[in-house]
Design a protein around this motif. Structure first.
Motif, PDB file in Angstrom:
ATOM      1  N   SER A  58      43.731  50.477  47.544  1.00  0.00           N
ATOM      2  CA  SER A  58      44.739  49.466  47.880  1.00  0.00           C
ATOM      3  C   SER A  58      44.890  48.427  46.772  1.00  0.00           C
ATOM      4  CB  SER A  58      44.375  48.763  49.189  1.00  0.00           C
ATOM      5  OG  SER A  58      44.398  49.656  50.271  1.00  0.00           O
ATOM      6  N   LEU A  59      43.786  48.164  46.068  1.00  0.00           N
ATOM      7  CA  LEU A  59      43.830  47.170  44.985  1.00  0.00           C
ATOM      8  C   LEU A  59      44.278  47.756  43.648  1.00  0.00           C
ATOM      9  CD1 LEU A  59      40.582  45.181  45.862  1.00  0.00           C
ATOM     10  CD2 LEU A  59      42.955  44.436  46.175  1.00  0.00           C
ATOM     11  N   GLY A  60      44.596  49.048  43.629  1.00  0.00           N
ATOM     12  CA  GLY A  60      45.196  49.624  42.424  1.00  0.00           C
ATOM     13  C   GLY A  60      44.419  50.720  41.744  1.00  0.00           C
ATOM     14  N   ALA A  61      43.192  50.994  42.195  1.00  0.00           N
ATOM     15  CA  ALA A  61      42.431  52.090  41.590  1.00  0.00           C
ATOM     16  C   ALA A  61      42.956  53.426  42.098  1.00  0.00           C
ATOM     17  CB  ALA A  61      40.951  51.949  41.921  1.00  0.00           C
ATOM     18  N   SER A  62      42.722  54.455  41.332  1.00  0.00           N
ATOM     19  CA  SER A  62      43.017  55.830  41.749  1.00  0.00           C
ATOM     20  C   SER A  62      41.679  56.540  41.925  1.00  0.00           C
ATOM     21  CB  SER A  62      43.873  56.545  40.693  1.00  0.00           C
ATOM     22  OG  SER A  62      43.985  57.920  40.997  1.00  0.00           O
ATOM     23  N   ASN A  83      50.270  46.919  43.463  1.00  0.00           N
ATOM     24  CA  ASN A  83      50.852  46.496  44.740  1.00  0.00           C
ATOM     25  C   ASN A  83      50.731  44.985  44.879  1.00  0.00           C
ATOM     26  OD1 ASN A  83      51.174  49.262  45.453  1.00  0.00           O
ATOM     27  ND2 ASN A  83      49.043  49.316  46.123  1.00  0.00           N
ATOM     28  N   THR A  84      51.773  44.336  45.347  1.00  0.00           N
ATOM     29  CA  THR A  84      51.715  42.881  45.548  1.00  0.00           C
ATOM     30  C   THR A  84      51.446  42.513  47.008  1.00  0.00           C
ATOM     31  OG1 THR A  84      54.119  42.825  45.780  1.00  0.00           O
ATOM     32  CG2 THR A  84      53.212  42.375  43.590  1.00  0.00           C
ATOM     33  N   VAL A  85      51.586  43.480  47.904  1.00  0.00           N
ATOM     34  CA  VAL A  85      51.208  43.300  49.304  1.00  0.00           C
ATOM     35  C   VAL A  85      50.371  44.495  49.697  1.00  0.00           C
ATOM     36  CG1 VAL A  85      51.993  43.026  51.678  1.00  0.00           C
ATOM     37  CG2 VAL A  85      53.328  42.024  49.817  1.00  0.00           C
ATOM     38  N   ARG A  86      49.150  44.263  50.191  1.00  0.00           N
ATOM     39  CA  ARG A  86      48.251  45.384  50.488  1.00  0.00           C
ATOM     40  C   ARG A  86      47.435  45.069  51.732  1.00  0.00           C
ATOM     41  NH1 ARG A  86      47.843  42.968  45.304  1.00  0.00           N
ATOM     42  NH2 ARG A  86      46.527  41.206  45.780  1.00  0.00           N
ATOM     43  N   VAL A  87      47.033  46.130  52.408  1.00  0.00           N
ATOM     44  CA  VAL A  87      46.181  46.023  53.586  1.00  0.00           C
ATOM     45  C   VAL A  87      44.892  46.770  53.310  1.00  0.00           C
ATOM     46  CG1 VAL A  87      45.914  46.558  56.039  1.00  0.00           C
ATOM     47  CG2 VAL A  87      48.149  45.839  55.152  1.00  0.00           C
ATOM     48  N   ILE A  88      43.756  46.124  53.558  1.00  0.00           N
ATOM     49  CA  ILE A  88      42.446  46.764  53.414  1.00  0.00           C
ATOM     50  C   ILE A  88      41.827  46.864  54.801  1.00  0.00           C
ATOM     51  CG2 ILE A  88      40.117  46.530  52.467  1.00  0.00           C
ATOM     52  CD1 ILE A  88      41.347  45.227  50.008  1.00  0.00           C
ATOM     53  N   ASP A  89      41.668  48.097  55.270  1.00  0.00           N
ATOM     54  CA  ASP A  89      41.054  48.351  56.570  1.00  0.00           C
ATOM     55  C   ASP A  89      39.558  48.546  56.354  1.00  0.00           C
ATOM     56  OD1 ASP A  89      40.161  49.200  59.023  1.00  0.00           O
ATOM     57  OD2 ASP A  89      41.756  50.668  59.345  1.00  0.00           O
ATOM     58  N   LEU A 105      40.975  38.630  45.024  1.00  0.00           N
ATOM     59  CA  LEU A 105      41.547  37.434  44.397  1.00  0.00           C
ATOM     60  C   LEU A 105      41.620  37.549  42.877  1.00  0.00           C
ATOM     61  CD1 LEU A 105      39.797  34.770  46.651  1.00  0.00           C
ATOM     62  CD2 LEU A 105      42.113  35.704  46.881  1.00  0.00           C
ATOM     63  N   LEU A 106      41.329  38.741  42.368  1.00  0.00           N
ATOM     64  CA  LEU A 106      41.605  39.055  40.961  1.00  0.00           C
ATOM     65  C   LEU A 106      43.054  39.499  40.776  1.00  0.00           C
ATOM     66  CD1 LEU A 106      38.415  41.181  40.183  1.00  0.00           C
ATOM     67  CD2 LEU A 106      38.953  38.962  39.151  1.00  0.00           C
ATOM     68  N   PHE A 107      43.742  39.775  41.891  1.00  0.00           N
ATOM     69  CA  PHE A 107      45.068  40.400  41.840  1.00  0.00           C
ATOM     70  C   PHE A 107      46.088  39.488  42.515  1.00  0.00           C
ATOM     71  CE2 PHE A 107      41.753  43.575  42.029  1.00  0.00           C
ATOM     72  CZ  PHE A 107      42.059  44.431  40.979  1.00  0.00           C
ATOM     73  N   SER A 108      47.233  39.321  41.879  1.00  0.00           N
ATOM     74  CA  SER A 108      48.283  38.482  42.460  1.00  0.00           C
ATOM     75  C   SER A 108      48.858  39.173  43.688  1.00  0.00           C
ATOM     76  CB  SER A 108      49.386  38.217  41.433  1.00  0.00           C
ATOM     77  OG  SER A 108      49.960  39.444  40.992  1.00  0.00           O
ATOM     78  N   GLY A 109      49.443  38.370  44.575  1.00  0.00           N
ATOM     79  CA  GLY A 109      50.035  38.926  45.781  1.00  0.00           C
ATOM     80  C   GLY A 109      49.203  38.594  47.013  1.00  0.00           C
ATOM     81  N   ILE A 110      49.451  39.328  48.085  1.00  0.00           N
ATOM     82  CA  ILE A 110      48.828  39.072  49.379  1.00  0.00           C
ATOM     83  C   ILE A 110      47.950  40.257  49.767  1.00  0.00           C
ATOM     84  CG2 ILE A 110      49.273  38.741  51.848  1.00  0.00           C
ATOM     85  CD1 ILE A 110      51.959  37.464  51.047  1.00  0.00           C
ATOM     86  N   GLY A 151      46.313  34.199  46.438  1.00  0.00           N
ATOM     87  CA  GLY A 151      45.921  33.294  45.363  1.00  0.00           C
ATOM     88  C   GLY A 151      44.993  34.002  44.397  1.00  0.00           C
ATOM     89  N   LEU A 152      44.659  33.316  43.316  1.00  0.00           N
ATOM     90  CA  LEU A 152      43.768  33.868  42.301  1.00  0.00           C
ATOM     91  C   LEU A 152      42.522  32.997  42.209  1.00  0.00           C
ATOM     92  CD1 LEU A 152      46.401  34.669  39.502  1.00  0.00           C
ATOM     93  CD2 LEU A 152      45.322  36.297  41.079  1.00  0.00           C
ATOM     94  N   LEU A 153      41.377  33.632  42.196  1.00  0.00           N
ATOM     95  CA  LEU A 153      40.118  32.901  42.085  1.00  0.00           C
ATOM     96  C   LEU A 153      39.971  32.325  40.675  1.00  0.00           C
ATOM     97  CD1 LEU A 153      37.581  32.327  43.858  1.00  0.00           C
ATOM     98  CD2 LEU A 153      36.495  34.251  42.690  1.00  0.00           C
ATOM     99  N   SER A 154      39.451  31.114  40.583  1.00  0.00           N
ATOM    100  CA  SER A 154      39.204  30.480  39.288  1.00  0.00           C
ATOM    101  C   SER A 154      37.708  30.430  39.011  1.00  0.00           C
ATOM    102  CB  SER A 154      39.764  29.050  39.281  1.00  0.00           C
ATOM    103  OG  SER A 154      41.166  29.060  39.479  1.00  0.00           O
ATOM    104  N   SER A 155      37.342  30.469  37.758  1.00  0.00           N
ATOM    105  CA  SER A 155      35.932  30.350  37.378  1.00  0.00           C
ATOM    106  C   SER A 155      35.447  28.938  37.678  1.00  0.00           C
ATOM    107  CB  SER A 155      35.759  30.673  35.893  1.00  0.00           C
ATOM    108  OG  SER A 155      36.578  29.809  35.109  1.00  0.00           O
ATOM    109  N   GLY A 156      34.128  28.781  37.694  1.00  0.00           N
ATOM    110  CA  GLY A 156      33.579  27.460  37.956  1.00  0.00           C
ATOM    111  C   GLY A 156      32.180  27.549  38.521  1.00  0.00           C
ATOM    112  N   GLU A 157      31.804  26.530  39.260  1.00  0.00           N
ATOM    113  CA  GLU A 157      30.465  26.441  39.833  1.00  0.00           C
ATOM    114  C   GLU A 157      30.562  26.641  41.345  1.00  0.00           C
ATOM    115  OE1 GLU A 157      27.592  22.754  39.826  1.00  0.00           O
ATOM    116  OE2 GLU A 157      27.638  23.660  37.823  1.00  0.00           O
TER     117      GLU A 157
END
Length: 430
Positions: A58-62, A83-89, A105-110, A151-157
């Protein structure tokens, strides 16, 4: 409802344990976060592993299946689907859910996460706190898994307590090396389940990711790293092998193959616990054991090895003396309340087990009676524990909802029969 009647036969023979579910989850995710093609061998298609495979697709791997081998083209491959909209069961897989929430959250979209059973009751507050801090949009429903993130995750603490599930830490460890900028995970209390973090770091290292572990108190993560595609073989699973090792402690004679003596799996603790109870193990091409005199009680800390507690409780129930299991509160929010399930079902068979809020007190008996119906609570580890218990009952037992073993070990009862287990199956209706 499906049921199974098991005669009180001891088990004997050779069994190859399934590949480690923990390592398979991790290898699939690492391979699927690369930009090339990896081959992963020794895969068992349990419900949990299929959930992670489908999630990474769903996140784009084959990912292509070929018997027990996977060919994985990473999600960052130039030809991958975006995919910009995906469902993970996630089905009932807590690992799939908690590993893939930050990865998504590495990938844009929902990304929408759904699942079944008790999965919606497992807390995700650790991630919700991060979402709020970073402005990541999310919505959820109480008591039901229906989580939507954008959203996209940002680096940090990132500060996390050590007494939460290590799955949260693993999910962040998978994700943070791919972000711009360096990150740090700070563990604010003593870390439980260190063995699972060791598995994560080991697998990530095999796929080219470097993380500095500062005595499990801090994890220093350089950004802008990349997963390196490779060939990988998944090792055998101690959490599944534990059922046969415990059966041997109780009088069966099963030679167990594909368990590594140098494994980092936390559930390898089953060896140490059984040795304290009077079992001697020999490693070679197979793991064999012998029991010196009678089994004795011991103190068991469940914090680093929660998945083996149901079957270890069975051994304790047939050992001389008083065994106490401590630091086991998290077993109440697994596929079922495993502390309650273990006490309820083994007591039906003739054990003497007392529930505590964070553990069990077990007074050993010489034999189990059997001759009753027991229930798996639709939990794979309870079903397999009860099957091993049958080998020490005076009379046959009936296990209801036994087919939940498909979650982690679909061929368990097939292997059980090959080892001499006498089984009759039928449907009891609803």
């Amino acid at each position: 409802m499906r049921a199974i009647e098991i005669q009180n036969n001891k088990l004997k023979g050779i069994v190859k344990v399934p590949p480690s579910k923990s390592m398979a989850h991790r290898a699939i995710i690492c391979a699927a976060l690369g930009s090339g093609v990896s081959i992963i061998e020794n895969i068992d298609y349990s419900d949990d592993i299929n959930a992670t495979i489908d999630g990474m697709i769903s996140l784009g791997a084959s990912i292509e299946k070929d018997n027990d081998k996977l060919t994985v083209r990473g999600a960052f491959h130039e030809e991958s689907n975006k995919n910009t909209v995906r469902v993970i069961d996630c089905n009932e897989s807590g690992s799939t859910l908690r590993f893939l929430v930050p990865v998504s959250l590495l990938f844009s979209g929902i990304t929408k996460f759904v699942g079944r059973g008790n999965l919606g009751k497992r807390p995700l507050d650790t991630y919700y706190d991060i979402f709020k801090e970073q402005g990541i949009k999310y919505s959820t429903l109480d008591g039901k898994l229906n989580l939507m993130v954008k959203g996209l995750l940002s680096s940090g603490e990132f500060s996390l307590p050590g007494n939460i599930s290590s799955q949260f830490i693993t999910g962040l460890l998978f994700t943070l090396p791919l972000l711009d900028g360096d990150s740090k995970i700070i563990i604010t209390t003593e870390l439980e389940s260190k063995g699972y973090i060791d598995l994560t770091l080991s697998c990530m290292r095999d796929f080219g990711i470097s993380i500095e572990n500062k005595d499990y108190k801090e994890f220093i993560i350089k950004g802008n790293q990349g997963y390196v595609s490779r060939n990988y073989r998944v090792e055998g699973d101690y959490s599944q092998g534990a059922f046969y090792l415990c059966a041997n402690a109780l009088g069966s004679d099963v030679e167990v193959t594909d368990l590594r003596e140098d494994s980092l799996q936390g559930d390898k603790e089953v060896i140490d616990i059984l040795e304290r109870m009077g079992v001697n193990f020999t490693y070679g091409d197979k793991v064999t054991c012998e029991v010196s005199n009678e089994l004795g009680a011991t103190l068991i800390d469940a914090s680093q090895c929660p998945d083996i507690i149901p079957v270890i409780s069975l051994v304790a129930a047939l050992s001389k003396g008083r065994t106490e299991i401590i630091n086991a509160g998290r077993l109440r929010i697994k596929e079922c309340d495993r502390l309650k399930a273990v006490a309820t079902e083994l007591n039906k068979l003739g054990a003497k087990i007392e529930e505590k809020s964070e553990g069990l007190v077990i007074h050993g008996v010489q034999e189990l009676e059997g001759g009753v119906e027991v229930w798996s609570w639709k939990d794979h580890r309870i079903a397999m524990t009860l099957a091993i218990a049958a080998t020490r009952c005076k009379r046959p037992i009936i296990i209801k909802d036994y087919d939940c073993v498909a979650k982690s070990y679909p061929k368990f009862f097939e292997d059980y029969k090959k080892l001499g287990g006498a089984i009759n199956e039928w449907s009891m209706g609803e």
